[in-house]
Design an enzyme around this catalytic site. Structure first.
Site, PDB file in Angstrom:
ATOM      1  N   HIS A   1      -9.648   1.100   4.639  1.00  0.00           N
ATOM      2  CA  HIS A   1      -8.388   1.294   5.371  1.00  0.00           C
ATOM      3  C   HIS A   1      -8.667   2.227   6.553  1.00  0.00           C
ATOM      4  O   HIS A   1      -9.479   3.141   6.461  1.00  0.00           O
ATOM      5  CB  HIS A   1      -7.331   1.905   4.440  1.00  0.00           C
ATOM      6  CG  HIS A   1      -5.960   1.878   5.025  1.00  0.00           C
ATOM      7  ND1 HIS A   1      -5.555   2.792   5.976  1.00  0.00           N
ATOM      8  CD2 HIS A   1      -4.908   1.039   4.825  1.00  0.00           C
ATOM      9  CE1 HIS A   1      -4.300   2.514   6.336  1.00  0.00           C
ATOM     10  NE2 HIS A   1      -3.889   1.452   5.643  1.00  0.00           N
TER      11      HIS A   1
ATOM     12  N   GLY B   1       2.000   2.068  10.664  1.00  0.00           N
ATOM     13  CA  GLY B   1       2.938   3.182  10.532  1.00  0.00           C
ATOM     14  C   GLY B   1       3.658   3.541  11.817  1.00  0.00           C
ATOM     15  O   GLY B   1       4.336   4.563  11.892  1.00  0.00           O
TER      16      GLY B   1
ATOM     17  N   ASN C   1       0.871  -1.173   0.000  1.00  0.00           N
ATOM     18  CA  ASN C   1       0.000   0.000   0.000  1.00  0.00           C
ATOM     19  C   ASN C   1       0.908   1.223   0.000  1.00  0.00           C
ATOM     20  O   ASN C   1       1.493   1.552   1.028  1.00  0.00           O
ATOM     21  CB  ASN C   1      -0.896  -0.011   1.253  1.00  0.00           C
ATOM     22  CG  ASN C   1      -1.697   1.273   1.397  1.00  0.00           C
ATOM     23  OD1 ASN C   1      -1.801   2.049   0.443  1.00  0.00           O
ATOM     24  ND2 ASN C   1      -2.266   1.500   2.582  1.00  0.00           N
TER      25      ASN C   1
ATOM     26  N   GLU D   1      -5.793  -5.159  10.301  1.00  0.00           N
ATOM     27  CA  GLU D   1      -4.790  -4.122  10.520  1.00  0.00           C
ATOM     28  C   GLU D   1      -5.092  -3.383  11.822  1.00  0.00           C
ATOM     29  O   GLU D   1      -5.902  -2.443  11.831  1.00  0.00           O
ATOM     30  CB  GLU D   1      -4.812  -3.115   9.360  1.00  0.00           C
ATOM     31  CG  GLU D   1      -4.452  -3.701   8.018  1.00  0.00           C
ATOM     32  CD  GLU D   1      -3.779  -2.672   7.115  1.00  0.00           C
ATOM     33  OE1 GLU D   1      -2.714  -2.983   6.601  1.00  0.00           O
ATOM     34  OE2 GLU D   1      -4.310  -1.563   6.964  1.00  0.00           O
TER      35      GLU D   1
ATOM     36  N   GLU E   1      -7.166   4.634   7.677  1.00  0.00           N
ATOM     37  CA  GLU E   1      -6.975   6.069   7.394  1.00  0.00           C
ATOM     38  C   GLU E   1      -8.206   6.650   6.705  1.00  0.00           C
ATOM     39  O   GLU E   1      -8.532   7.821   6.888  1.00  0.00           O
ATOM     40  CB  GLU E   1      -5.688   6.269   6.569  1.00  0.00           C
ATOM     41  CG  GLU E   1      -4.450   6.022   7.433  1.00  0.00           C
ATOM     42  CD  GLU E   1      -3.224   5.531   6.683  1.00  0.00           C
ATOM     43  OE1 GLU E   1      -3.174   5.628   5.439  1.00  0.00           O
ATOM     44  OE2 GLU E   1      -2.295   5.025   7.361  1.00  0.00           O
TER      45      GLU E   1
ATOM     46  N   LYS F   1       0.143   4.217  -0.215  1.00  0.00           N
ATOM     47  CA  LYS F   1      -0.505   5.414   0.356  1.00  0.00           C
ATOM     48  C   LYS F   1      -0.253   6.610  -0.573  1.00  0.00           C
ATOM     49  O   LYS F   1      -0.115   6.421  -1.771  1.00  0.00           O
ATOM     50  CB  LYS F   1       0.002   5.673   1.774  1.00  0.00           C
ATOM     51  CG  LYS F   1      -0.058   4.429   2.663  1.00  0.00           C
ATOM     52  CD  LYS F   1       0.030   4.769   4.109  1.00  0.00           C
ATOM     53  CE  LYS F   1       0.266   3.505   4.904  1.00  0.00           C
ATOM     54  NZ  LYS F   1      -0.111   3.645   6.299  1.00  0.00           N
TER      55      LYS F   1
ATOM     56  N   SER G   1       2.946  -2.422  10.338  1.00  0.00           N
ATOM     57  CA  SER G   1       4.393  -2.485  10.589  1.00  0.00           C
ATOM     58  C   SER G   1       4.992  -3.850  10.290  1.00  0.00           C
ATOM     59  O   SER G   1       5.939  -4.272  10.957  1.00  0.00           O
ATOM     60  CB  SER G   1       4.709  -2.043  12.024  1.00  0.00           C
ATOM     61  OG  SER G   1       4.323  -0.690  12.218  1.00  0.00           O
TER      62      SER G   1
END
Ligand code: PEP
Length: 247
Positions: A94, A171, A9, A165, A96, A11, A209
């Site tokens: 996701h 991250g 991904n 996730e 985010e 991003k 991560s």
């Protein structure tokens, strides 16, 4: 045995020159016998990446999609458009997107349905925040998020990929341990088994991560069928090491 899937991904990272360098590095290092590999790139770069990846074993994906088929939705991108540019996967839900764009479980489920109906595989993300984990709500949260997708998609649920996730691991450099990840994956597998006889076919990815150092132990877990990789997908050597661990 089903092949593992390693999906990057990117991003909101990259540019024309950096994308080309990264993909050339991956294409040099990835073997024909590798696990399934995909890169989910910013939509504006799909055409560039489609050309660079033509005829290779690396598949292409996008990071988000509209829940609508077409029409007056300024700024949105339809699933059929992604398909035209070679997308085989689309990440939906996701954390985010859930966090910064207020995407609800229902919207995520509708996006997954739209993606499936255009012949693309949605990678549906679920995961708890740190506060939810500390409150003992991990299972409840991931089951609620997945239940919405199962409810909307019925028997088509066997066509999705699910990515667990944990939000606190994304991250941050702080991955879930292999045991923590497996525990949640087993819960998700059981929920899928109750929904479809084909649950064993569904790929359950871990994301948060995952890197060159921890990939092997995470991928060795019985219900972890691959990884969704953010930061480490931007470095060819790290991504190739993860691919090797899954192959
Ligand atoms: C992600 O963005 O899906 C992700 C897992 O990121 P990272 O690997 O950087 O934690």
């Amino acid at each position: 045995m089903k092949k593992k899937l390693i999906a990057g991904n990117w991003k909101m990272n990259g540019n024309l020159a950096a994308n080309e360098a990264l993909l050339k590095g991956l294409l040099t290092g990835v073997g024909q016998d590798a696990c399934q590999v995909a890169v989910c790139v910013p939509s504006v770069y799909l055409a560039q990446c489609q050309t660079l990846l033509a005829g290779s074993v690396i598949e292409l994906g996008a990071q988000d999609v509209s829940a609508h088929e077409s029409g007056a939705y300024t700024g949105e991108i339809a699933s059929a458009m992604l398909k035209e540019f070679g997308a085989r996967f689309v990440i939906v839900g996701h954390s985010e997107r859930r966090q910064y764009h207020a995407e609800t479980d229902e919207l995520v489920a509708a996006k997954a349905q739209r993606v499936l109906s255009s012949g693309i595989t949605p990678i549906v993300c679920v995961g708890e925040t740190l506060a939810e984990r500390e409150a003992g709500k991990t299972e409840e949260v991931v089951k609620r998020q997945l239940a919405a997708v199962i409810h909307t998609n019925g028997h088509c649920i066997s066509e999705v990929v699910v990515a667990y996730e944990p939000v606190w691991a994304i991250g941050t450099g702080l991955s879930a341990t292999a045991e923590q990840a497996q525990q949640v994956h087993a819960v998700l597998r059981a929920q899928l088994k109750a929904a479809t006889p084909n649950a064993d076919r569904i790929k359950l990815l871990y994301g948060g991560s995952m890197n060159a150092a921890n990939a092997k132990s995470l991928l060795a877990q019985p219900d972890i069928d691959g990884g969704l990789i953010g930061g480490a997908a931007l470095k060819a050597q790290d991504f190739l090491t993860i691919i090797a661990a899954a192959s």
